[in-house]
Enzyme design. Structure first.
Site, PDB file in Angstrom:
ATOM      1  N   THR A  23       0.835  -1.211   0.000  1.00 57.23           N
ATOM      2  CA  THR A  23       0.000   0.000   0.000  1.00 57.23           C
ATOM      3  C   THR A  23       0.862   1.250   0.000  1.00 57.23           C
ATOM      4  O   THR A  23       1.943   1.272   0.595  1.00 57.23           O
ATOM      5  CB  THR A  23      -0.972   0.047   1.212  1.00 57.23           C
ATOM      6  OG1 THR A  23      -1.866   1.143   1.013  1.00 57.23           O
ATOM      7  CG2 THR A  23      -0.265   0.210   2.538  1.00 57.23           C
ATOM      8  N   HIS A  24       0.357   2.277  -0.705  1.00 56.57           N
ATOM      9  CA  HIS A  24       0.942   3.618  -0.573  1.00 56.57           C
ATOM     10  C   HIS A  24       0.036   4.501   0.288  1.00 56.57           C
ATOM     11  O   HIS A  24       0.322   5.682   0.478  1.00 56.57           O
ATOM     12  CB  HIS A  24       1.120   4.281  -1.943  1.00 56.57           C
ATOM     13  CG  HIS A  24       2.189   3.681  -2.805  1.00 56.57           C
ATOM     14  ND1 HIS A  24       3.425   3.326  -2.338  1.00 56.57           N
ATOM     15  CD2 HIS A  24       2.204   3.393  -4.134  1.00 56.57           C
ATOM     16  CE1 HIS A  24       4.159   2.828  -3.336  1.00 56.57           C
ATOM     17  NE2 HIS A  24       3.436   2.856  -4.424  1.00 56.57           N
ATOM     18  N   SER A  49      13.173   9.496  -8.948  1.00 57.69           N
ATOM     19  CA  SER A  49      12.612   8.199  -9.301  1.00 57.69           C
ATOM     20  C   SER A  49      11.134   8.331  -9.682  1.00 57.69           C
ATOM     21  O   SER A  49      10.659   7.728 -10.659  1.00 57.69           O
ATOM     22  CB  SER A  49      12.777   7.249  -8.111  1.00 57.69           C
ATOM     23  OG  SER A  49      12.275   5.986  -8.424  1.00 57.69           O
ATOM     24  N   PHE A  60      19.476  -5.900  -7.110  1.00 52.28           N
ATOM     25  CA  PHE A  60      18.942  -4.993  -8.127  1.00 52.28           C
ATOM     26  C   PHE A  60      18.991  -5.635  -9.511  1.00 52.28           C
ATOM     27  O   PHE A  60      17.994  -5.651 -10.226  1.00 52.28           O
ATOM     28  CB  PHE A  60      19.735  -3.670  -8.113  1.00 52.28           C
ATOM     29  CG  PHE A  60      19.259  -2.730  -9.184  1.00 52.28           C
ATOM     30  CD1 PHE A  60      18.076  -2.025  -9.023  1.00 52.28           C
ATOM     31  CD2 PHE A  60      19.974  -2.587 -10.364  1.00 52.28           C
ATOM     32  CE1 PHE A  60      17.608  -1.188 -10.022  1.00 52.28           C
ATOM     33  CE2 PHE A  60      19.517  -1.747 -11.366  1.00 52.28           C
ATOM     34  CZ  PHE A  60      18.337  -1.037 -11.189  1.00 52.28           C
ATOM     35  N   PHE A  65      10.639   0.426 -15.081  1.00 55.50           N
ATOM     36  CA  PHE A  65      10.036   0.530 -13.738  1.00 55.50           C
ATOM     37  C   PHE A  65      11.115   0.324 -12.670  1.00 55.50           C
ATOM     38  O   PHE A  65      11.207   1.058 -11.696  1.00 55.50           O
ATOM     39  CB  PHE A  65       8.920  -0.518 -13.612  1.00 55.50           C
ATOM     40  CG  PHE A  65       8.193  -0.476 -12.308  1.00 55.50           C
ATOM     41  CD1 PHE A  65       7.280   0.530 -12.033  1.00 55.50           C
ATOM     42  CD2 PHE A  65       8.422  -1.442 -11.336  1.00 55.50           C
ATOM     43  CE1 PHE A  65       6.604   0.577 -10.820  1.00 55.50           C
ATOM     44  CE2 PHE A  65       7.753  -1.406 -10.125  1.00 55.50           C
ATOM     45  CZ  PHE A  65       6.848  -0.403  -9.867  1.00 55.50           C
ATOM     46  N   ARG A  72      14.675   0.905 -12.334  1.00 51.46           N
ATOM     47  CA  ARG A  72      15.431   1.805 -13.200  1.00 51.46           C
ATOM     48  C   ARG A  72      16.928   1.788 -12.910  1.00 51.46           C
ATOM     49  O   ARG A  72      17.720   1.254 -13.668  1.00 51.46           O
ATOM     50  CB  ARG A  72      14.842   3.226 -13.010  1.00 51.46           C
ATOM     51  CG  ARG A  72      15.345   4.287 -13.963  1.00 51.46           C
ATOM     52  CD  ARG A  72      14.736   5.636 -13.598  1.00 51.46           C
ATOM     53  NE  ARG A  72      15.157   6.067 -12.267  1.00 51.46           N
ATOM     54  CZ  ARG A  72      16.214   6.846 -12.019  1.00 51.46           C
ATOM     55  NH1 ARG A  72      16.951   7.313 -13.010  1.00 51.46           N
ATOM     56  NH2 ARG A  72      16.535   7.182 -10.772  1.00 51.46           N
ATOM     57  N   GLY A 111      18.318   2.148  -9.178  1.00 51.55           N
ATOM     58  CA  GLY A 111      18.515   1.507  -7.875  1.00 51.55           C
ATOM     59  C   GLY A 111      19.731   1.981  -7.096  1.00 51.55           C
ATOM     60  O   GLY A 111      20.407   1.175  -6.464  1.00 51.55           O
TER      61      GLY A 111
HETATM   62  S1  PPS Z   1       6.649   2.139  -6.793  1.00 57.22           S
HETATM   63  O1  PPS Z   1       6.388   2.485  -8.213  1.00 57.22           O
HETATM   64  O2  PPS Z   1       6.159   3.187  -5.913  1.00 57.22           O
HETATM   65  O3  PPS Z   1       6.162   0.833  -6.418  1.00 57.22           O
HETATM   66  O4  PPS Z   1       8.232   2.151  -6.710  1.00 57.22           O
HETATM   67  P1  PPS Z   1       9.143   1.523  -5.563  1.00 57.22           P
HETATM   68  O5  PPS Z   1       9.263   0.086  -5.771  1.00 57.22           O
HETATM   69  O6  PPS Z   1       8.725   2.043  -4.248  1.00 57.22           O
HETATM   70  O7  PPS Z   1      10.540   2.212  -5.852  1.00 57.22           O
HETATM   71  C1  PPS Z   1      11.191   2.045  -7.079  1.00 57.22           C
HETATM   72  C2  PPS Z   1      12.653   2.372  -6.862  1.00 57.22           C
HETATM   73  O8  PPS Z   1      13.282   1.270  -6.174  1.00 57.22           O
HETATM   74  C3  PPS Z   1      14.335   0.779  -6.992  1.00 57.22           C
HETATM   75  N1  PPS Z   1      14.503  -0.675  -6.817  1.00 57.22           N
HETATM   76  C4  PPS Z   1      15.576  -1.230  -6.232  1.00 57.22           C
HETATM   77  N2  PPS Z   1      16.660  -0.669  -5.680  1.00 57.22           N
HETATM   78  C5  PPS Z   1      17.607  -1.522  -5.183  1.00 57.22           C
HETATM   79  N3  PPS Z   1      17.503  -2.857  -5.231  1.00 57.22           N
HETATM   80  C6  PPS Z   1      16.420  -3.471  -5.768  1.00 57.22           C
HETATM   81  N4  PPS Z   1      16.329  -4.786  -5.792  1.00 57.22           N
HETATM   82  C7  PPS Z   1      15.387  -2.628  -6.305  1.00 57.22           C
HETATM   83  N5  PPS Z   1      14.200  -2.871  -6.912  1.00 57.22           N
HETATM   84  C8  PPS Z   1      13.684  -1.675  -7.207  1.00 57.22           C
HETATM   85  C9  PPS Z   1      13.896   1.140  -8.406  1.00 57.22           C
HETATM   86  O9  PPS Z   1      14.934   1.040  -9.326  1.00 57.22           O
HETATM   87  C10 PPS Z   1      13.382   2.542  -8.187  1.00 57.22           C
HETATM   88  O10 PPS Z   1      14.415   3.483  -7.941  1.00 57.22           O
HETATM   89  P2  PPS Z   1      15.162   4.320  -9.091  1.00 57.22           P
HETATM   90  O11 PPS Z   1      15.971   5.340  -8.364  1.00 57.22           O
HETATM   91  O12 PPS Z   1      14.106   4.936  -9.956  1.00 57.22           O
HETATM   92  O13 PPS Z   1      16.009   3.355  -9.826  1.00 57.22           O
END
Ligand code: PPS
Length: 346
Positions: A152-153, A182, A273, A301, A303, A305
């Site tokens: 949930t958000h 992001s 990631f 989606f 992106r 990380g």
């Molecule tokens: S959402 O759309 O609100 O559900 O997005 P959310 O999952 O909260 O956040 C997305 C960002 O988390 C990064 N991400 C990760 N970072 C590190 N490790 C793992 N495994 C990972 N999976 C998702 C994702 O790349 C988004 O960040 P940014 O900075 O855009 O890359």
């Protein structure tokens, strides 16, 4: 007995809606403000009371975040930990089916198609019923076997006041500059929003708190205020980046999953990631671009990380503007000890 939804949904003023609709092509039905705690599409009104009254089960775990704070990463971690590290199923079954996004029915605009597999599952459970009325994601949560993990958000205040008597919450927070960058990319990608402006224009909306699911700080303040509650685990995205095994250890205790060190290492590898970016079950960008739910030509989606990507996007002018916004939200913006850069050990 169901409680009445205690807040008023105020449509944003006409001139603000016009500004929003010009840059966010997905906001055709307009946005409503839930008394300064959350902005949602107007049809959230059809669901608000049901979310507010939703009775969670004792062994439910909610992953609660402001968008782009590490939700997907944490969903995958928590599901894997609570399902005997079943990485094979995790690689096959889409994450949004294993860990449904409970309020997604209220985000999905009426002009877009419903998520096909979830709609089909709904129709097979409820032949002849209109999935738009009942909510396919709410129904998916109802149909999920325990132990359920749910995304949930929504902030705490939009769920039942006794929520923490019924279930556990893993709250994840990420520094607002990286969230802003992001979220900018995600709002360009998802047709729910379809932002068509550039980053400075996005910061303009951000610093006026004119975004879907905004404002940021009240959401964080509600999570932070509950950080010591025994049924809440408050995590920082930056801490997870810095030392995932340490944070998995905290989750192991909180969730009561009793995984061994070697199982935790498997979870860490499975949720890395690069691993999550490469799997369609966690990064459905290509499939959703084909189905029309995501826009083609935008960043994925999952992106980049990293922590500190904001330094690649913020000019001194944007930093100043962001600083004024931080000032506006004192004392909360000063109280939560965010890190904007971290050193990751070799
Ligand atoms: S959402 O759309 O609100 O559900 O997005 P959310 O999952 O909260 O956040 C997305 C960002 O988390 C990064 N991400 C990760 N970072 C590190 N490790 C793992 N495994 C990972 N999976 C998702 C994702 O790349 C988004 O960040 P940014 O900075 O855009 O890359």
């Amino acid at each position: 007995m169901a409680s009445e939804f205690p807040y008023v949904l105020n449509p944003f003023p006409e001139e603000v809606q016009t500004k929003l609709k010009a840059k966010f092509l997905g906001f055709r039905g307009g946005l409503v403000d839930v008394e300064g705690r959350h902005a949602m599409p107007a049809h959230y009104g059809r669901f608000a009371e049901r979310y507010f009254n939703y009775k969670f089960q004792k062994d439910d775990v909610l992953v609660m975040t402001f968008p782009r704070s590490g939700t997907t990463w944490t969903q995958e971690i928590v599901w894997t930990m609570r399902n005997q590290v079943d990485v094979d199923t995790a690689a096959k079954v889409p994450l949004d089916v294993r860990v449904p996004f409970i309020e997604f029915d209220s985000l999905q605009p009426e002009h877009l198609p419903l998520a096909a597999p979830i709609e089909e599952a709904y129709r097979s459970r409820h032949p002849g019923e209109d999935p738009r009325d009942k909510g396919i994601f709410l129904d998916l949560v109802d149909a999920l076997p325990s132990p359920r993990t749910i995304k949930t958000h929504l902030p705490f205040s939009l769920l039942r006041p006794d929520l923490l008597d019924s279930c556990k919450v893993v709250y994840v927070a990420r520094n607002p500059k990286d969230v802003c960058v992001s979220y900018y990319h995600q709002q360009r990608l998802v047709k729910v929003a379809e932002f068509v402006g550039d980053f400075p224009e996005y910061v303009d909306f951000w610093t006026q708190d004119l975004l879907l699911q905004a404002p940021y700080w009240p959401h964080l303040a509600e999570g932070w205020a509950r950080r010591h509650h025994p049924n809440v685990l408050f995590l920082f995205y930056e801490d997870m980046k810095e030392d995932i095994l340490r944070e998995l250890g905290r989750l192991n205790t909180f969730l009561g999953t009793a995984l061994t060190e070697s199982q935790l290492q498997t979870v860490a590898r499975h949720t890395s990631f690069s691993g999550m970016k490469s799997r369609g079950a966690t990064n459905p960008t290509a499939a959703l671009q084909e189905s029309g739910e995501f826009k083609k030509g935008e960043a994925a989606f999952i992106r980049k990380g990293t922590t500190g990507d904001w330094t690649n996007f913020f000019t001194p002018e944007l930093e100043e503007k962001f600083g004024e916004w931080m000032e506006k939200w004192r004392p909360t913006s000063e109280e939560i000890p965010f890190r904007y850069q971290i050193k990751i050990p070799e």
